[in-house]
Enzyme design. Structure first.
Site, short mmCIF file in Angstrom:
data_model
loop_
_atom_site.label_atom_id
_atom_site.label_comp_id
_atom_site.label_asym_id
_atom_site.label_seq_id
_atom_site.Cartn_x
_atom_site.Cartn_y
_atom_site.Cartn_z
N ILE A 1 0.86 -1.21 0.25
CA ILE A 1 0.02 0.13 -0.07
C ILE A 1 0.76 1.48 -0.06
O ILE A 1 0.63 2.32 -0.52
CB ILE A 1 -0.96 -0.08 1.23
CG1 ILE A 1 -1.77 -1.11 0.99
CG2 ILE A 1 -1.71 1.37 1.40
CD1 ILE A 1 -2.84 -1.37 2.41
N ASN B 1 2.16 5.12 7.17
CA ASN B 1 1.58 3.84 6.53
C ASN B 1 2.23 2.74 7.26
O ASN B 1 1.51 1.65 7.20
CB ASN B 1 1.97 3.82 4.88
CG ASN B 1 1.78 2.47 4.40
OD1 ASN B 1 0.69 2.01 4.27
ND2 ASN B 1 2.89 2.13 4.16
N SER C 1 -5.12 3.02 8.79
CA SER C 1 -5.46 2.27 9.97
C SER C 1 -5.94 0.93 9.17
O SER C 1 -5.23 0.49 8.65
CB SER C 1 -6.77 2.99 10.57
OG SER C 1 -7.43 2.34 11.35
N SER C 2 -7.36 0.43 9.99
CA SER C 2 -7.76 -0.84 9.43
C SER C 2 -8.84 -1.27 9.77
O SER C 2 -9.39 -0.43 10.73
CB SER C 2 -6.69 -1.95 10.17
OG SER C 2 -7.41 -3.30 9.51
N TYR D 1 -3.30 -6.27 17.37
CA TYR D 1 -3.33 -5.56 15.87
C TYR D 1 -4.50 -4.52 15.65
O TYR D 1 -4.26 -3.44 15.68
CB TYR D 1 -3.18 -6.40 14.70
CG TYR D 1 -3.30 -5.57 13.35
CD1 TYR D 1 -2.26 -5.03 13.00
CD2 TYR D 1 -4.45 -5.53 12.69
CE1 TYR D 1 -2.16 -4.22 11.69
CE2 TYR D 1 -4.48 -4.97 11.44
CZ TYR D 1 -3.45 -4.33 10.78
OH TYR D 1 -3.46 -3.88 9.96
N LYS E 1 -4.89 -0.23 15.93
CA LYS E 1 -5.52 0.53 14.86
C LYS E 1 -6.45 1.37 15.40
O LYS E 1 -6.79 2.61 14.99
CB LYS E 1 -5.99 -0.39 13.64
CG LYS E 1 -4.74 -0.93 13.05
CD LYS E 1 -4.05 -0.04 12.28
CE LYS E 1 -2.81 -0.55 11.48
NZ LYS E 1 -1.79 0.33 10.96
N THR F 1 -1.73 -7.54 -1.14
CA THR F 1 -0.33 -7.25 -0.93
C THR F 1 0.74 -8.35 -0.79
O THR F 1 0.39 -9.40 -0.55
CB THR F 1 -0.01 -6.08 0.01
OG1 THR F 1 -0.10 -6.68 1.32
CG2 THR F 1 -0.91 -4.88 -0.27
#
Length: 257
Positions: A20, A99, A148-149, A162, A166, A197
């Site tokens: 990304i 990022n 973020s996510s 994780y 975020k 990715t």
């Protein structure tokens, strides 16, 4: 927006050598920004991004930046300061894209204290101090964009730490918007879902079943691509997004609907 939407601006993209981050760096470069491509270890990949931006008529330079340790943010900005003047007028920055990040697929019973500390150091502490150290360089009217996510708003016990990082990043974004609004600086988060990715290649690529399952999680019926996220970041970096701040932009393709 167009090819010259970001002319005269300088952008810093952490984790800009792949995935990304690579797509974001290339898109901002295509839109006219001078891009500092920050990378942790793979100088070859970062150099390739710089070269690709140059081939498309843009300007960029690579800086090495390990993140997660004490003093890493200051070292990143020192590397930026040493090179930016040779690529752009002045010594400031207009766009900061946080990022870089790491994931930890561990649940509450298996995650170690060391693993917890590492994921929070890279995903939360690093962006916090990158912004803190960068404020003296960030020009009025600038942009802060945190990647973020979708995991921040979904229950994912198998990646509990994780998701928590975020969520913390989104709260950081909200506070930055309030704090920096008087300077005309906007702060927003972009929250991707599953994106094709290198990080996901091991379980996603070459596996039709995994591809189909990942696609089924999005209302738009496909797996996200890095360019999908980069285009949203480019919008937020542009003047077209001048009235958007303190928001989490869902970039999951309708995941979880």
């Amino acid at each position: 927006m167009g090819a010259h939407a970001l002319d005269g601006r300088v952008a810093l993209v952490t984790g800009g050598s792949r995935g990304i981050g690579r797509a974001i760096a290339q898109r901002l470069g295509r839109d006219g920004a001078v891009v500092a491509v920050a990378y942790a270890r793979d100088r070859t990949a970062a150099t390739e991004v710089v070269e690709r931006i140059g081939e498309n008529g843009g300007r960029a330079f690579a800086i090495r930046a390990e993140l997660g340790g004490h003093g890493d943010a200051a070292a990143l900005w020192a590397a930026f300061d040493a090179l930016v003047g040779t690529h752009a007028p002045g010594d400031g920055v207009d766009i900061i894209v946080n990022n870089a990040g790491i994931g930890r697929s561990a649940d509450l019973t298996t995650l170690t204290e060391e693993g917890f500390d590492e994921v929070f150091a890279v995903n939360v502490r690093a962006p916090f101090f990158i912004v803190k150290e960068g404020l003296k360089r960030l020009r009025d009217g600038g942009r802060i964009i945190n990647i973020s996510s979708g995991a921040a708003r979904l229950a994912m016990p198998e990646a509990i730490a994780y998701g928590a990082t975020k969520g913390a990043l989104d709260t950081f974004t909200l506070n930055l918007a309030k704090l920096l609004g008087p300077r005309g600086i906007t702060a927003n988060s972009v929250a991707p879902g599953i994106v094709d990715t290198d990080v996901n290649a091991g379980w996603l690529r070459g596996n039709p079943g995994a591809q189909a399952h990942a696609a089924s999680l999005a209302a738009l019926g496909r797996v996200g691509q890095p360019a999908d996220i980069a285009d949203i970041v480019a919008f937020l970096a542009s003047d077209d997004a001048r009235w958007v701040t303190g928001r989490v932009i869902d970039a999951t393709g309708g995941g979880g609907l």
